[in-house]
Design a protein around this motif. Sequence first.
Motif, PDB file in Angstrom:
ATOM      1  N   CYS A  73     -20.287 -22.478  10.001  1.00 25.18           N
ATOM      2  CA  CYS A  73     -21.336 -21.471  10.135  1.00 25.18           C
ATOM      3  C   CYS A  73     -21.110 -20.766  11.474  1.00 25.18           C
ATOM      4  O   CYS A  73     -20.515 -21.343  12.380  1.00 25.18           O
ATOM      5  CB  CYS A  73     -22.714 -22.138  10.106  1.00 25.18           C
TER       6      CYS A  73
ATOM      7  N   CYS B 107     -23.438 -19.841  13.573  1.00 27.67           N
ATOM      8  CA  CYS B 107     -24.561 -19.988  14.512  1.00 27.67           C
ATOM      9  C   CYS B 107     -24.146 -20.832  15.718  1.00 27.67           C
ATOM     10  O   CYS B 107     -23.119 -21.500  15.709  1.00 27.67           O
ATOM     11  CB  CYS B 107     -25.762 -20.623  13.810  1.00 27.67           C
TER      12      CYS B 107
ATOM     13  N   CYS C 235     -26.041 -27.435  10.013  1.00 32.65           N
ATOM     14  CA  CYS C 235     -27.107 -26.697  10.679  1.00 32.65           C
ATOM     15  C   CYS C 235     -28.094 -26.283   9.584  1.00 32.65           C
ATOM     16  O   CYS C 235     -27.830 -26.479   8.395  1.00 32.65           O
ATOM     17  CB  CYS C 235     -26.536 -25.474  11.375  1.00 32.65           C
TER      18      CYS C 235
ATOM     19  N   HIS D  19     -28.706 -23.468   8.370  1.00 32.05           N
ATOM     20  CA  HIS D  19     -28.120 -22.492   7.431  1.00 32.05           C
ATOM     21  C   HIS D  19     -27.248 -23.199   6.401  1.00 32.05           C
ATOM     22  O   HIS D  19     -27.277 -22.880   5.210  1.00 32.05           O
ATOM     23  CB  HIS D  19     -27.300 -21.454   8.202  1.00 32.05           C
TER      24      HIS D  19
HETATM   25 ZN    ZN Z   1     -25.742 -22.312  11.148  1.00 29.55          ZN
END
Ligand code: ZN
Length: 318
Positions: free
Chosen positions: A166, A168, A206, A208
């Motif tokens: 991801c 992030c 995470c 997400h």
């Molecule tokens: Zn993430």
Amino acid sequence: MADLPRVGNAIQAANRRRLQELESRRQARVILNPVEVAGKYSAARMLTTTLGGQVRPITPQDLAAFRKAVANLGKKVSQGITAAEALGLSRPADVQRAREEIRYSMVVRLQAGKLQLVTNASAQSRVNRHHVTVEFVQYSAALARPGKPLGAAMWLVKETPLRFECDCEHFRYFLRYVASAGGWVAGRVEHGYPKLKNPMLAGACCKHLVRVMTDLQQSGGIRQRIANMIEADRQRIDAPGKARPKVFTVSQQEAEGMLPKRARTIRVQPYQRRATLTPKATAADIRLAMAVYAGKTDAASQAITRALAALAAQQTRP
Ligand SMILES: [Zn+2]
């Protein structure tokens, strides 16, 4: 939903983010190299982990042991983890955040067993979207497997190991390191030890990724797109000469059509491979423990007895 991302922008943005990440890493002091970790920095000792099942401070020795355990397990682990396992390895806090803040994921691009998805970002986030990549480790096997493409797609999302990433910060600074050590990272492998920022070096997903792992297993629309990709790649194998795997992009209209009216329910089962990482309970120990709780009628004791009985039943399986 008024704040849906534009699919075309999402692909460009994913590429842009990747370049930015490389650049920020070049300058970063957030990532420590392994030599620094072994020596003077105390950040390592302050990090905590749930590896081994208990929350406690993690040490460089823990990580060395973890890596060794991973190496010993060999290909089993280095080939990724299933969506259900990834959810099971995630911290309850991240699962809860996903439930509260991350309502959807959309697949925007598929090629040769690799998916790009976007999710909404939380209201507090500085960005609007997050970009997730998922790779099917067993994609070649799915192509070779007999049966219809949809069946192969179902098999891929439910049962086979994945690699993922991801964009992030949580993933970039912490989970990429864990995923690299565990062998389920997609994209860049991170061997630099994360310097303290969030005190937890634990979990696989995470918030997400929690959403993506849920939708990946449940969405009929995503499954159909994967089946289309499988079908095209099977034809490509049968008709040599077309060298490049076909790229599937999802139109804005299609992507919106795939979104459920309400966010899909996130379900988490305990991590299923833990038994291979820690010693199993012996049958004698389980019998002993059951004897202690035998005859007790309070709810807690009865629950423990049931759990022990389930454990005993697992052991009798071949
Ligand atoms: Zn993430």
